[in-house]
Each structure stands twice: as structure tokens, then as C-alpha cells.
Design an enzyme around this catalytic site. Structure first.
Site, PDB file in Angstrom:
ATOM      1  CE  LYS A   1      20.037 -69.241 -31.926  1.00  0.00           C
ATOM      2  NZ  LYS A   1      18.604 -69.447 -31.863  1.00  0.00           N
TER       3      LYS A   1
ATOM      4  NE  ARG B   1      16.282 -63.871 -28.561  1.00  0.00           N
ATOM      5  CZ  ARG B   1      17.448 -64.351 -28.159  1.00  0.00           C
ATOM      6  NH1 ARG B   1      18.300 -64.869 -29.037  1.00  0.00           N
ATOM      7  NH2 ARG B   1      17.768 -64.330 -26.874  1.00  0.00           N
TER       8      ARG B   1
HETATM    9  C1  7PJ Z   1      16.292 -67.839 -29.387  1.00  0.00           C
HETATM   10  C2  7PJ Z   1      15.581 -67.309 -28.320  1.00  0.00           C
HETATM   11  C3  7PJ Z   1      15.649 -67.981 -30.650  1.00  0.00           C
HETATM   12  C4  7PJ Z   1      13.687 -67.051 -29.618  1.00  0.00           C
HETATM   13  C5  7PJ Z   1      17.570 -67.806 -27.676  1.00  0.00           C
HETATM   14  C6  7PJ Z   1      20.801 -67.570 -28.585  1.00  0.00           C
HETATM   15  C7  7PJ Z   1      20.242 -68.602 -27.691  1.00  0.00           C
HETATM   16  N1  7PJ Z   1      14.275 -66.916 -28.437  1.00  0.00           N
HETATM   17  N2  7PJ Z   1      16.386 -67.311 -27.252  1.00  0.00           N
HETATM   18  N3  7PJ Z   1      14.343 -67.584 -30.705  1.00  0.00           N
HETATM   19  N4  7PJ Z   1      17.553 -68.112 -28.969  1.00  0.00           N
HETATM   20  N5  7PJ Z   1      12.403 -66.692 -29.777  1.00  0.00           N
HETATM   21  O1  7PJ Z   1      20.602 -66.364 -28.413  1.00  0.00           O
HETATM   22  O2  7PJ Z   1      21.536 -67.975 -29.502  1.00  0.00           O
HETATM   23  O3  7PJ Z   1      16.194 -68.467 -31.644  1.00  0.00           O
HETATM   24  S1  7PJ Z   1      18.926 -68.015 -26.617  1.00  0.00           S
END
Ligand code: 7PJ
Length: 292
Positions: free
Chosen positions: A235, A269
Site C-alpha cells: 500500500k 490479504r
Molecule cells: C482491501 C480490499 C483491503 C479488503 C482492496 C489494494 C486495494 N479488501 N480490497 N481490505 N484493499 N477487505 O489491494 O491495495 O485493505 S483493493
């Protein structure tokens, strides 16, 4: 349901697959978008998604230790082109079907679109991950009807403008209160707390200081008893703090993942499954050594 011990022993039923949360699990990110910020377009040949390549990427993530694969067809990067529900379904569903047919893994669908939630559940999805925490009209009812676990994420504002001027008093308290409200809305709509995960939404309407305060205070969220999912991988906070480009953020992402798990996160994630799996495996191994 309000003490951490209930998370420690939690097992989520993801469409018949058990997701064990007594140790941290890895969720691998598969973006089927031409324009996501860190890996947008890498699965595309021109305008078309390369399904075989995407499936190979998915299989590698499972082999590398992902318990969940998160398929997303909407880029939430500020400035990304909006996607219609139809486009989003066309992006996500063919790959979801292939993964469901060929791999033994929980499939999460990263969406705010009610019709996609329903259709994904029909085709083998095991979890719904909504960065808008089921706030779109019809989303609560659709998610409830699927019977699947849902991840509720906090975001201040909307993707297009969320980074313009994010502002909070006590960011941790406000995020916890927001998620509490969304959990209550879920429960009112028939989604039991046993089906709910929460996510503070790092980078979604937050400055670097807000993100770091949330990480430092993550145990205040984990203590509420809902399993906590975090997305910190690659990020922009890392870029802002230490000046690394997006493809140079793995070491910092691993450090953040371990810090999050140390503070109670149970699902991480990530774009980098193997490295994250190994880092978390070391964390789990230390825990097992200590309790022997
Ligand atoms: C997140 C997401 C996160 C959850 C994205 C990226 C942007 N879903 N979808 N948490 N980020 N739950 O992958 O950096 O932080 S999209």
C-alpha cells in the site's frame, strides 16, 4: 462473542469449506481489472482477460499457502474508471467458475454489487469481501441470501475522493464504531456474527498517520471478537513512509503483516502469498513453541 478467545477458536463455514482461524491465514489477491494500482492489467492480453494465465496465478497462490483467493473486478484506486455491474460480473464470474472447478480453496469475491454477490455464490464463491461494508442498496439482503461469510471494511468517503482530506478525531474509535454499526445492520438482516469478519480498511480515506494509528491500535478492534482481516500489501503508506515504489514494498509489507497479526489480525490479504505465508508461519511456530 465479545472476547478474543472466541476468535482464537473460530472456524468459518465458507460454502462447506472450513476456514480455521486459530492461526493467521493468507488471502491472495487476484485482480481481474485492467487498472488496479499494483498489479492492474497483468492478467490481460490487450483488452481480454487471459483466463489460463489467471488460473495459473491462482493455482500458484494455492500451492504457496493461500487459504482464500480474493477475486476483484472493480479497481478502487482513486481516479480509476467506474465499472458497471455488468462489466464487473463479466470480469469476475468466468475466472471464479474455473477456480471453483479446479482448485481446492475458499473463493472470496471482492465486490459491492448485490447481483454479483448472488451470482458468485451460485457459482462456488465461499466469502464476500465488500470494501463498502454492504452499504449499497440491496447489498445487505443479497449477502444475507448467499449464506456466506462477509468481510465488512471501513472506508471514509468514496474511492474517487477518499484521499482528498481524510479526517478523524480518534481514528481507532471511529473505525470500531462504524464497524459495530455495520455488524448490527448485518445482524438485523439475518447475517449472524458467526459469518462476519471486519477490516479497518488501511488506505481507504486515511492518511499515513491514520493508518499507523489503526495498526498500533488494531488490538482494540480485535478485542471486539470479530475476526479481523487486514490489507496492507504494497500500500501507498509504505511508499510515503520509506519512499519505495510499488514493486519494492515486499519487505515492508511482510513487516506490517506480522505487526497486524501480533495485534490480533487473523486474515492477511496480500499480493505476495508465498512470502506472506512464510512470515506468518514463523509467527505461528513461535506461538506453538511458547505454549508447548
Ligand atoms: C482491501 C480490499 C483491503 C479488503 C482492496 C489494494 C486495494 N479488501 N480490497 N481490505 N484493499 N477487505 O489491494 O491495495 O485493505 S483493493
Amino acid at each position: 462473542m465479545s472476547n478474543p478467545a472466541s476468535v482464537t477458536g473460530a472456524v468459518l463455514d465458507c460454502a462447506g469449506r472450513a476456514l480455521e482461524l486459530s492461526r493467521p491465514q493468507v488471502m491472495g489477491v487476484i485482480n481481474v481489472t485492467p487498472d488496479s494500482f499494483s498489479d492492474g492489467g497483468t492478467l490481460y492480453a490487450g483488452d481480454a482477460l487471459d483466463l489460463d494465465l489467471a488460473l495459473r496465478r491462482a493455482r500458484a497462490m494455492v500451492d504457496d499457502g493461500a487459504a482464500i483467493l480474493d477475486i476483484g473486478g472493480e479497481s478502487t484506486r482513486p481516479g480509476a474508471a467506474p465499472v458497471t455491474p455488468g462489466q464487473e460480473m463479466d470480469r469476475v464470474l468466468p475466472l471464479l467458475e474455473r477456480i471453483a472447478a479446479e482448485l481446492d480453496v475458499v473463493i472470496s469475491v471482492d465486490t459491492s454489487t448485490p447481483d454479483l454477490m448472488l451470482e458468485a455464490a451460485n457459482r462456488g464463491a465461499g466469502m464476500i469481501n465488500d470494501v463498502r461494508a454492504l452499504t449499497r442498496p440491496g447489498a445487505l439482503a443479497a449477502a444475507a441470501a448467499t449464506g456466506l461469510p462477509v468481510c465488512l471494511m471501513h472506508m471514509q468517503g468514496e474511492p474517487g475522493s477518499m484521499q482528498v482530506n481524510p479526517s478523524y478525531g480518534d481514528v481507532v474509535a471511529e473505525v470500531v464504531a462504524y464497524l459495530e454499526g455495520r455488524v448490527a445492520a448485518c445482524v438485523e438482516n439475518g447475517i449472524t456474527t458467526r459469518r462476519i469478519l471486519v477490516d479497518p480498511g488501511f488506505g481507504f480515506g486515511k492518511t499515513v498517520a491514520h493508518n499507523m494509528a489503526l495498526l498500533a491500535g488494531l488490538s482494540r478492534l480485535a478485542e471486539r471478537g470479530w475476526p479481523v482481516l487486514v490489507g496492507l500489501s504494497r500500500k501507498s503508506m509504505i511508499g510515503k513512509l520509506i519512499g519505495r515504489d510499488v514493486d519494492e514494498r515486499l519487505p515492508a509489507s511482510l513487516a506490517l503483516a506480522v505487526m497486524a497479526v501480533e495485534r490480533g489480525a487473523r486474515v492477511v490479504r496480500t499480493h505476495d502469498v508465498r512470502a506472506t505465508h512464510d512470515a506468518l508461519a514463523m509467527w505461528s511456530a513461535l506461538g506453538e513453541t511458547i505454549t508447548q
